[in-house]
Scaffold this motif. Structure first.
Motif, PDB file in Angstrom:
ATOM      1  N   UNK A 182       9.230  -7.115  -3.204  1.00 28.36           N
ATOM      2  CA  UNK A 182      10.314  -6.466  -3.936  1.00 28.36           C
ATOM      3  C   UNK A 182       9.777  -5.783  -5.182  1.00 28.36           C
ATOM      4  N   UNK A 183       8.877  -6.479  -5.881  1.00 31.63           N
ATOM      5  CA  UNK A 183       8.266  -5.868  -7.065  1.00 31.63           C
ATOM      6  C   UNK A 183       7.551  -4.587  -6.660  1.00 31.63           C
ATOM      7  N   UNK A 184       6.858  -4.645  -5.539  1.00 28.56           N
ATOM      8  CA  UNK A 184       6.122  -3.467  -5.081  1.00 28.56           C
ATOM      9  C   UNK A 184       7.077  -2.320  -4.769  1.00 28.56           C
ATOM     10  N   UNK A 185       8.196  -2.654  -4.142  1.00 25.07           N
ATOM     11  CA  UNK A 185       9.181  -1.607  -3.832  1.00 25.07           C
ATOM     12  C   UNK A 185       9.649  -0.934  -5.102  1.00 25.07           C
ATOM     13  N   UNK A 186      10.048  -1.768  -6.073  1.00 27.10           N
ATOM     14  CA  UNK A 186      10.535  -1.198  -7.327  1.00 27.10           C
ATOM     15  C   UNK A 186       9.431  -0.380  -7.996  1.00 27.10           C
ATOM     16  N   UNK A 187       8.175  -0.845  -7.849  1.00 31.93           N
ATOM     17  CA  UNK A 187       7.046  -0.123  -8.443  1.00 31.93           C
ATOM     18  C   UNK A 187       6.693   1.143  -7.673  1.00 31.93           C
ATOM     19  N   UNK A 188       7.343   1.350  -6.548  1.00 35.43           N
ATOM     20  CA  UNK A 188       7.135   2.608  -5.833  1.00 35.43           C
ATOM     21  C   UNK A 188       6.289   2.491  -4.581  1.00 35.43           C
ATOM     22  N   UNK A 189       5.992   1.266  -4.142  1.00 36.04           N
ATOM     23  CA  UNK A 189       5.176   1.120  -2.936  1.00 36.04           C
ATOM     24  C   UNK A 189       6.061   0.734  -1.770  1.00 36.04           C
ATOM     25  N   UNK A 190       5.996   1.489  -0.693  1.00 39.36           N
ATOM     26  CA  UNK A 190       6.727   1.088   0.499  1.00 39.36           C
ATOM     27  C   UNK A 190       5.921   1.494   1.719  1.00 39.36           C
ATOM     28  N   UNK A 218       1.797   2.029   2.004  1.00 41.72           N
ATOM     29  CA  UNK A 218       1.155   1.638   0.748  1.00 41.72           C
ATOM     30  C   UNK A 218       1.454   0.180   0.428  1.00 41.72           C
ATOM     31  N   UNK A 257       5.736   2.793 -17.137  1.00 38.77           N
ATOM     32  CA  UNK A 257       6.107   4.067 -16.519  1.00 38.77           C
ATOM     33  C   UNK A 257       7.427   4.612 -17.016  1.00 38.77           C
ATOM     34  N   UNK A 278      14.848   1.366  -3.417  1.00 40.02           N
ATOM     35  CA  UNK A 278      14.440   0.939  -4.759  1.00 40.02           C
ATOM     36  C   UNK A 278      13.383   1.852  -5.381  1.00 40.02           C
ATOM     37  N   UNK A 279      12.432   2.303  -4.550  1.00 40.82           N
ATOM     38  CA  UNK A 279      11.321   3.066  -5.125  1.00 40.82           C
ATOM     39  C   UNK A 279      11.764   4.418  -5.671  1.00 40.82           C
ATOM     40  N   UNK A 327      -0.233  -0.418 -11.539  1.00 41.49           N
ATOM     41  CA  UNK A 327       0.180  -0.226 -10.143  1.00 41.49           C
ATOM     42  C   UNK A 327       1.306   0.801  -9.956  1.00 41.49           C
ATOM     43  N   UNK A 367       0.783  -9.328  -8.922  1.00 44.68           N
ATOM     44  CA  UNK A 367      -0.028  -9.279  -7.708  1.00 44.68           C
ATOM     45  C   UNK A 367      -1.312 -10.062  -7.959  1.00 44.68           C
ATOM     46  N   UNK A 371      -1.662  -2.234  -0.157  1.00 44.61           N
ATOM     47  CA  UNK A 371      -1.933  -2.776  -1.484  1.00 44.61           C
ATOM     48  C   UNK A 371      -1.398  -4.189  -1.689  1.00 44.61           C
ATOM     49  N   UNK A 372      -0.421  -4.591  -0.915  1.00 50.92           N
ATOM     50  CA  UNK A 372       0.178  -5.903  -1.143  1.00 50.92           C
ATOM     51  C   UNK A 372      -0.042  -6.833   0.050  1.00 50.92           C
ATOM     52  N   UNK A 403      17.559  -3.609  -4.327  1.00 51.56           N
ATOM     53  CA  UNK A 403      16.999  -4.655  -3.472  1.00 51.56           C
ATOM     54  C   UNK A 403      18.068  -5.258  -2.578  1.00 51.56           C
ATOM     55  N   UNK A 416      -4.088 -10.494  -6.495  1.00 49.25           N
ATOM     56  CA  UNK A 416      -5.407  -9.951  -6.193  1.00 49.25           C
ATOM     57  C   UNK A 416      -5.747  -8.761  -7.063  1.00 49.25           C
ATOM     58  N   UNK A 444       1.047   4.255  -7.683  1.00 50.91           N
ATOM     59  CA  UNK A 444       1.957   4.654  -6.615  1.00 50.91           C
ATOM     60  C   UNK A 444       2.554   6.039  -6.878  1.00 50.91           C
ATOM     61  N   UNK A 497      10.747 -10.116 -12.791  1.00 53.17           N
ATOM     62  CA  UNK A 497      11.227 -11.280 -12.047  1.00 53.17           C
ATOM     63  C   UNK A 497      11.003 -12.570 -12.825  1.00 53.17           C
TER      64      UNK A 497
END
Ligand SMILES: Nc1ncnc2c1ncn2[C@@H]1O[C@H](COP(=O)(O)OP(=O)(O)O)[C@@H](O)[C@H]1O
Ligand SMILES: [Mg+2]
Lengths: 365, 307
Positions: free
Chosen positions: B200-208, B211, A152, A74-75, A100, A89, B215-216, A54, A91, A104, A83
């Motif tokens: 940031x959580x989404x990035x670490x989770x694989x979404x960029x 996506x 995961x 990061x991905x 999630x 999330x 999704x976010x 990050x 929603x 992905x 955190x």
């Protein structure tokens, strides 16, 4: 599962004068529970975020497993990050949140649901899978965040003060659970906290940081028993270690610590230092290491008594005005105004260079 | 303290009143000015309009004649046009505002200036918008035609506002340009309230990239987009002057809107009743759109256990 290697990592944020992390080298073996400990603003989060990708370090090398990950987004680093504020999330339902990362990765909806249910069961969330984060308590949200991390099977788990929003009871429970989880997964955990109790209870190894610099790396016992410098000595332990600054002088075959406020025989040999009466040193001893004895060489007049149930601490002053804290038997009957004598066993004495703050001795007889 | 004790302390009848009652009296006294203003500024004129809409021109009795006129061939095409302008311009605004907001939310050099530029049309008076649009779309020397011709997209200059097929799209574009700032600001504010931790959580989770958007970001912006769409849609649906200045409703009625119809009834036909009926319809459409939005939002929040 993977080891993590940080090699001479430095990071200064744009438009900041001081580096957030400075020349940090830290090798974390596979499967260890490492806690980054230090006061707020010392660069713990920055370090963790650089492992996750990050943030990018200005210089130095980061390896996860055998892979150099500098510049890897990061991905693609295969880390899980929990955190402080959970970052669920809002929603998505609990099951969707947990699932999630799998979504992905392109798993089928059915497989995702199944894995989310399994993970939910492990964390005691079965009944909550179709709720939204807004319908959960703080502890439950924390579990969901944990679920999203473990679902995961990442190479490393990164935690940024994840327990600091929980009440004391829950925090204690979660600590135990985290330790169990780590033992079960045998995964590499890097956990950031400013809470020394948390660090002590969780860590295989603690890395103490201050102002962006790694101060000491060691087991909780090493950190507590042999702090390498004044910072670590003062930061670990509550109440704080007592510090007395003075010179060592040799007299009649004995060594004395002579400060403005105290003259104390030191039964621990420090011949080199005693030979140089100019050298300013700092003697430190932990409140719980001092002992009350009628023959004790320090006289202390009590000013405050702190009874914590299982522990009792007395705060007082010597006749020359040196303030000291001492841990006593919780059942002892003492009152403010009493005068007690205390002695500091040689084992409990820590010596530091007053100028550099570094530790001067290992345990010597 | 019990009531009897307090009475003995103060020795007055009102000392037995509880704090609740004091607060209630104070409340009633304090809302009085607001109620008065509401009556004077809103309810009275509103009642008057409803009243007028029930009176047929030249008659005195009350009836629904003006409303049955609404079902005829004058009103319905205008309603359709207004709806097309409202929906079409909002669609354009959102299509432009979301990418702009995403772009200007990045750490870009000079983004402050661009943010200001995007919001500028809000400060430009409609007459100036119309004047520049007329100039830009002029058949002989307008910039649109010049660019079109020079680049080879057009072989002949187009009469954007004079062609029955092109007038409506042109009017929609003008409305979108004028309405973009409102939509942009609402969406931009919502985007800024997206916690960076979620991304940031989404990035670490694989979404960029896309996506992450899907999704976010977009789910987070959903409420704001709905609000912006309805507010700006109502605004453009009910906007009189821009279309009036650009086309006057033409060519051959293809851009005749409800507000313009109301204007014509009121000031050309001098038919207060029909004008009032049209006005009320405009109002009603707005209220319905808002009600729908709030209902949808409430459902969504309820589902997520929020209040
Ligand atoms: N995004 C940022 N921009 C500028 N400075 C930052 C940023 N994040 C952290 N810092 C600074 O870097 C230092 C270390 O911060 P951080 O790693 O968050 O500390 P910790 O987690 O130990 O409390 C602090 O002085 C902080 O003010
Ligand atoms: Mg931090």
């Amino acid at each position: 599962m993977a080891k993590i290697e940080l090699q001479n990592i430095s990071k200064t944020y744009p438009r900041e004068a001081k580096p957030a992390v400075q020349d940090l080298t830290l090798h974390i073996p596979d499967g260890q529970f490492v806690v980054l400990l230090g006061p707020s603003g010392c660069g713990k989060s920055t370090t963790l975020r650089m492992i996750a990708g990050l943030e990018e370090p200005d210089s130095g090398e980061i390896k996860i497993g055998e892979l150099r990950v500098n510049g890897v987004p990061p991905q693609r680093r295969d880390t899980a990050f929990v955190f402080q504020n959970y970052a669920l999330y809002p929603h998505m339902t609990v099951a969707q949140n947990i699932g999630f990362p799998l979504k992905m990765r392109g798993l089928s909806a059915q497989a995702i649901r199944q894995r989310a249910e399994e993970t939910g069961r492990v964390l005691g969330l079965e009944a909550l899978l179709d709720r939204y984060p807004g319908q959960l308590s703080g502890g439950e949200r924390q579990r969901v965040a944990l679920g999203r991390a473990i679902v995961r099977d990442p190479a490393v788990f990164l935690f940024d003060e994840p327990l600091s929003n929980l009440d004391a009871q829950l925090r204690g429970d979660m600590r135990v659970e985290l330790v169990h989880l780590q033992r079960r997964l045998r995964a590499t955990f890097v956990f950031v906290t400013h809470d020394q109790v948390e660090a002590m209870t969780l860590a295989d190894v603690i890395a103490v940081m201050s102002t962006g610099v790694l101060q000491q790396l060691g087991t909780p016992e090493q950190i507590y028993q042999q702090p390498v410098n004044l910072f670590v000595a003062g930061f670990i332990g509550s109440p704080r270690m007592n510090f007395i600054e003075g010179n060592l002088i040799a007299q009649d075959g004995m060594t004395f610590l002579k400060s403005d406020l105290l003259e104390l025989p030191v039964r621990k040999c420090l011949p080199d230092l005693a030979a140089n009466p100019q050298a300013r040193i700092i003697l430190g001893f932990r409140p719980e290491d001092a002992q009350l004895t009628p023959t004790g060489e320090v006289e202390l007049k009590l000013e405050l008594i702190e009874a914590l149930g299982s522990q009792k601490f007395i705060y007082g002053r010597t006749s020359q005005g040196q303030q000291l804290v001492v841990g006593v038997d919780p059942k002892s009957h003492l009152a403010v105004g009493d005068v007690v004598n205390l002695t500091i066993p040689p084992d409990g004495m820590h010596f530091f260079d007053a100028e550099t703050g570094t530790r001067l001795s290992r345990h010597q007889a | 303290m019990r009531v009897s004790e307090r009475r003995s302390l103060f020795g007055q009848w009102w000392s037995s009143l509880t704090l609740d009652i004091y607060m209630q009296i104070a409340g009633i006294v304090l809302v009085f000015p607001a109620i008065f203003l509401l009556l004077a500024l809103l309810i009275a004129p509103f009642t008057f309009i409803i009243w007028s809409s029930l009176i047929k021109k030249g008659e005195t009795g009350l009836g629904l004649a003006n409303y049955s006129w609404l079902l005829g061939r004058t009103f319905l095409p205008s309603l359709k046009n207004s709806l097309i302008i409202g929906v079409g311009s909002v669609a354009l605004e959102i299509l432009a505002a979301v990418p702009l907001a995403l772009l200007l939310n990045q750490r870009l050099y000079g983004r402050g200036i661009f943010r200001a530029l995007v919001t500028l049309p809000w400060a430009v008076p409609t007459i100036s918008v119309a004047a520049s649009f007329l100039w830009l779309s002029n058949t002989n020397y307008g910039l649109f035609n010049q660019i079109g011709l020079a680049s080879g997209i057009l072989s002949l200059p187009l009469a954007f506002l004079g062609d029955p097929k092109l007038a409506m799209p042109a009017v929609i574009v003008a409305h979108a340009w004028k309405g973009l700032p409102l939509v942009f600001i609402i969406i931009f504010a919502a985007l800024q309230s997206l916690p960076s931790e979620h991304l940031e959580a989404a990035k670490v989770d694989g979404a960029w990239g896309l996506s992450q958007l899907r999704y976010i970001i977009l789910p987070h912006l959903k409420t704001a987009i709905g609000l912006a769409a309805v507010l700006s849609g109502i605004y453009n649906f009910a906007l009189f002057d821009l279309t009036f200045l650009l086309t006057g409703g033409g060519p051959s009625g293809t851009t005749m809107t409800l507000p313009m119809l109301e204007y014509n009834q009121m000031f050309r036909s001098l038919d207060t009743g029909r004008a009032a009926a049209v006005g009320l319809t405009i109002f009603l459409v707005g209220v319905l759109a808002l009600a729908l939005l709030f209902w949808l939002n409430t459902q969504d929040r309820k589902k997520r256990g929020l209040r």
